[in-house]
Scaffold this active site. Structure first.
Site, PDB file in Angstrom:
ATOM      1  N   LYS A 178      -8.848   9.222  12.479  1.00 35.44           N
ATOM      2  CA  LYS A 178     -10.281   9.086  12.663  1.00 35.44           C
ATOM      3  C   LYS A 178     -10.682   8.849  14.036  1.00 35.44           C
ATOM      4  O   LYS A 178     -11.724   8.084  13.939  1.00 35.44           O
ATOM      5  CB  LYS A 178     -11.131   8.476  10.403  1.00 35.44           C
ATOM      6  CG  LYS A 178     -10.774   9.915  10.502  1.00 35.44           C
ATOM      7  CD  LYS A 178     -10.985   8.721   8.589  1.00 35.44           C
ATOM      8  CE  LYS A 178     -11.136   9.682   8.026  1.00 35.44           C
ATOM      9  NZ  LYS A 178     -10.034  10.607   7.138  1.00 35.44           N
TER      10      LYS A 178
ATOM     11  N   ASN B 231       0.180  -5.200  -6.172  1.00 36.06           N
ATOM     12  CA  ASN B 231       1.650  -4.606  -5.552  1.00 36.06           C
ATOM     13  C   ASN B 231       2.482  -4.960  -4.625  1.00 36.06           C
ATOM     14  O   ASN B 231       3.424  -4.194  -5.128  1.00 36.06           O
ATOM     15  CB  ASN B 231      -0.071  -3.086  -3.371  1.00 36.06           C
ATOM     16  CG  ASN B 231      -1.141  -2.066  -4.703  1.00 36.06           C
ATOM     17  OD1 ASN B 231      -1.200  -1.380  -5.980  1.00 36.06           O
ATOM     18  ND2 ASN B 231      -1.418  -2.229  -3.716  1.00 36.06           N
TER      19      ASN B 231
ATOM     20  N   ILE C 122      -0.505   0.917  12.800  1.00 32.97           N
ATOM     21  CA  ILE C 122      -0.155   2.527  12.173  1.00 32.97           C
ATOM     22  C   ILE C 122      -2.369   2.957  12.495  1.00 32.97           C
ATOM     23  O   ILE C 122      -3.289   2.453  11.961  1.00 32.97           O
ATOM     24  CB  ILE C 122      -0.525   1.673  10.412  1.00 32.97           C
ATOM     25  CG1 ILE C 122       1.037   1.621  10.020  1.00 32.97           C
ATOM     26  CG2 ILE C 122      -0.839   3.623   9.819  1.00 32.97           C
ATOM     27  CD1 ILE C 122       1.484   3.008  10.694  1.00 32.97           C
TER      28      ILE C 122
ATOM     29  N   ASN D 204      -4.808  13.030   7.159  1.00 34.87           N
ATOM     30  CA  ASN D 204      -4.614  12.663   5.968  1.00 34.87           C
ATOM     31  C   ASN D 204      -3.220  12.733   4.754  1.00 34.87           C
ATOM     32  O   ASN D 204      -2.507  13.601   5.599  1.00 34.87           O
ATOM     33  CB  ASN D 204      -5.643  13.297   5.268  1.00 34.87           C
ATOM     34  CG  ASN D 204      -6.867  13.482   6.067  1.00 34.87           C
ATOM     35  OD1 ASN D 204      -7.897  12.533   5.274  1.00 34.87           O
ATOM     36  ND2 ASN D 204      -7.599  13.885   6.882  1.00 34.87           N
TER      37      ASN D 204
ATOM     38  N   GLY E 297       0.653  -1.335  -0.497  1.00 34.80           N
ATOM     39  CA  GLY E 297      -0.057   0.043  -0.174  1.00 34.80           C
ATOM     40  C   GLY E 297       1.036   1.376   0.266  1.00 34.80           C
ATOM     41  O   GLY E 297       2.007   1.373  -0.199  1.00 34.80           O
TER      42      GLY E 297
END
Length: 647
Positions: A422, A331, A418, A459, A304
């Site tokens: 939020k 990926n 991680i 973000n 990712g």
């Protein structure tokens, strides 16, 4: 074997024959013009005994000179691209011809007066001039032709920065045959440079002239050539530039200047992160290298956005072994090939596995016994998880539980999870699931020797699902750019910053902490959209429109970084803080997790949300229109406060 014969290149033959004929005429002209120049072009003054040896030796001189020219490759070079090497060969060939001419004339002067010594220098000078014109005029005329053609589609450019980097960029653009950019003016805040010229381009003034000169010179593109500019200074500069509706480009950074890599190819489009107004987080790389070097490191979700950058930075610090675990094979393959190319010496293992598969995860940990685990695997898309809450719980919560348990059971020294902003006072199932993950990490830390920590940030610009790539695609398609709410705000950081924080968290870890980055000022998403449109050279509302789509399910107007009960503790890095662990009833928590596990397997969405609300007491899903309206109004007020504070 291909038996086809290549067609004879008549064009090359014609060019060489033409050059030889020209060179013969040049040798003849140089031989006689030299003696004419010696006597100021007065034929009556030239003694006959001087002209005779020159004429008698002329034929031999022509042959010898052509042979010298051949050996110096004056008939083989591509003169359209001639440079310093070709010029050196040309001069040496002509000097060689001059020397042979001087020696030869000594044999043909027998019984006659010797030719004046100045003749030999004049001959060599004339020959160099004639041959230079023949070889380099083609390049000059070709350059003029290209520039004339390119001017028809030229782009008017303003360069900001009259320093070394600016000079290199300006020189390359001005001298390029292929560049369609025409530099109209230069801006620099150094008053001593005002009114002076660089490569024929005038420094018109300081940054206060940017908007005026952009209009005066019909500027279409602005190049910021100040690689040492800090992020905060860049933001102030770009705030001026974006009002011009010009496309913006800049040099990546000061290291490009140090390494001598400043050129047009290094220019990049100015990205919206340049407007965030915060310098990148500084990280103690030696400290990071100290605990990663020589260790076996495992990264879940290694394909990712965050996971792959983690793998890149870990590979730079010479681990004994790097294990990448990801469920998405494409990926995983991409990062595998990249690391194999950049770090052929790296002991790299790439495994396809789901963190939800207990047996698979246990087997991986049992076989490789990692020293350090970075757990980046998770479902992160808020609206998608609202529609599939069971998947959020199974993947985020119990994927973390199983991976953490495997790490504890196999003697892992550090486990770094991680998390996200939020997770603070969540209104969506994704944020609540990540908060439960933080609780799992803190609880495990109390019962096992492994140091369990979480890293929370906002973000990430450029990551999968980030708003910036979406905006870019929408702008490229001609719009509209979609924003959920005109008042929505977020904290932002770059992928390298996020990964640096994660890496340093592992170095600081004592166990049980939640590490938080000081992310600076909140940013209004509407401002990001408008800035990105302007930075792309378009006018907001005219060229590209913005549409408001309304808040998505579970989405908040603003995100907090810390829960009220957590408090803050500083670290050696002033940009990184620690939230202290929260007291919990561990047995009650594990019992609640068991119930949640059953509900997620049964796909009971309502029951999942009820159980999650019992575990995360700060989780408040918006169940009805009244609650939604009240929460929306409260968020509006808080968002306004944050924006006003930042301004």
């Amino acid at each position: 074997m291909n038996s086809e014969k290549k067609p004879f290149n008549f064009a090359k033959l014609y060019r060489r024959v033409g050059l030889i004929i020209y060179d013969v005429l040049s040798i003849v002209a140089a031989s006689y013009l030299a003696i004419l120049m010696r006597y100021e072009f007065n034929l009556d003054l030239i003694p006959t005994e001087f002209m005779v040896p020159i004429t008698e030796f002329l034929g031999i001189n022509i042959v010898l000179t052509l042979v010298i020219f051949y050996f110096f490759r004056l008939y083989h070079s591509l003169w359209a691209y001639a440079g310093e090497t070709e010029l050196q060969n040309l001069v040496m060939a002509c000097v060689g011809s001059g020397i042979l001419n001087a020696v030869g004339l000594q044999f043909f002067k027998v019984g006659r007066q010797p030719v004046p010594q100045s003749y030999y220098f004049l001959y060599t000078f004339m020959l160099i001039s004639f041959i230079f014109v023949s070889r380099f005029s083609y390049r000059f005329l070709r350059s003029v032709k290209h520039k004339s053609e390119n001017k028809k589609n030229s782009t008017s450019v303003m360069v900001i920065g009259a320093g070394e980097a600016g000079n290199v960029i300006i020189k390359e653009i001005v001298n390029s045959n292929y560049s369609t950019m025409v530099i109209r003016c230069i801006i620099d805040d150094d008053r001593s440079k005002w009114g002076h010229y660089i490569q024929g381009i005038r420094v018109v003034g300081g940054r206060d002239k940017i908007i005026e000169c952009a209009d005066l010179y019909d500027i279409e593109e602005i190049i910021v050539a100040i690689p040492s500019l800090s992020r905060s200074d860049m933001r102030r500069l770009l705030d001026l530039c974006k009002e011009t509706n010009c496309k913006l480009r800049s040099l990546p950074g000061v290291y490009q200047l140090v390494n001598g890599e400043v050129n047009v190819s290094k220019l990049r489009d100015v990205e919206v992160e340049d407007l965030l107004g915060r310098d990148p987080i500084a990280v103690d790389l030696d400290q990071i290298a100290g605990y990663v070097s020589g260790k076996t490191v495992l990264v879940t979700g290694g394909g990712g956005s965050i996971g792959s950058e983690l793998c890149r930075q870990i590979a730079n610090h010479k681990p004994e072994k790097l294990i990448i675990v990801d469920i998405y094979e494409n990926n995983a393959y991409d990062i595998q090939q990249e690391l194999k190319t950049k770090h052929p010496e790296l002991n790299l293992i790439v495994l396809i596995a789901s963190v939800r598969n207990t047996n698979r995860i246990n087997k991986i940990f049992d076989e490789y016994k990692p020293d350090i685990v970075y757990h980046a695997a998770a479902h992160k898309h808020v609206p998608l998880m609202e529609d599939s809450p069971g998947e959020a719980i199974k993947n985020n919560v119990f994927g973390t539980f199983k991976t953490a348990m495997a790490a504890a059971m196999n003697g892992c020294s550090k486990f770094v999870m991680i998390s996200t902003d939020k997770a603070v006072n969540p209104t969506n199932i994704m944020g609540a699931s990540k908060r439960i993950c933080e609780m799992i990490v803190q609880t495990f830390n109390k019962h096992y020797d492994t140091e369990f920590v979480a890293v929370r940030f906002g973000n990430v610009l450029g990551s999968n699902g980030s708003v910036i790539p979406l905006f870019k695609k929408q702008i490229a398609a001609g719009g509209p750019v979609t924003v959920t709410d005109p008042n929505i705000i977020r904290y932002f950081m770059t992928i390298p910053e996020a990964v640096s924080l994660v890496m340093q968290a592992g170095a600081y870890a004592k166990g049980g902490e939640i590490f938080v980055l000081d992310m600076g000022e909140p940013v209004r998403i509407l401002d990001l959209a408008e800035n990105l449109i302007k930075l792309s050279g378009y006018k907001v509302g005219e060229d590209i429109k913005i549409e408001f789509t309304g808040l998505r399910p579970g989405e908040k107007l603003y995100e907090e970084m810390l829960m009220d009960e957590e408090g803050l503790q500083d670290t050696a890095n002033k940009m990184i803080h620690i939230g202290k662990p929260i007291d919990m009833d561990d047995m009650k928590f594990f019992a609640q997790l068991e119930d949640l596990n059953g509900a997620s397997k049964a796909e009971k969405a309502d029951e999942i949300r009820t159980l999650v609300q019992k575990i995360v007491t700060t989780y408040h899903p918006e169940d009805n229109a009244e609650d939604h309206t009240a929460e929306h109004q409260k968020a509006l007020e808080r968002a306004a406060e944050l924006i006003n504070e930042s301004e």
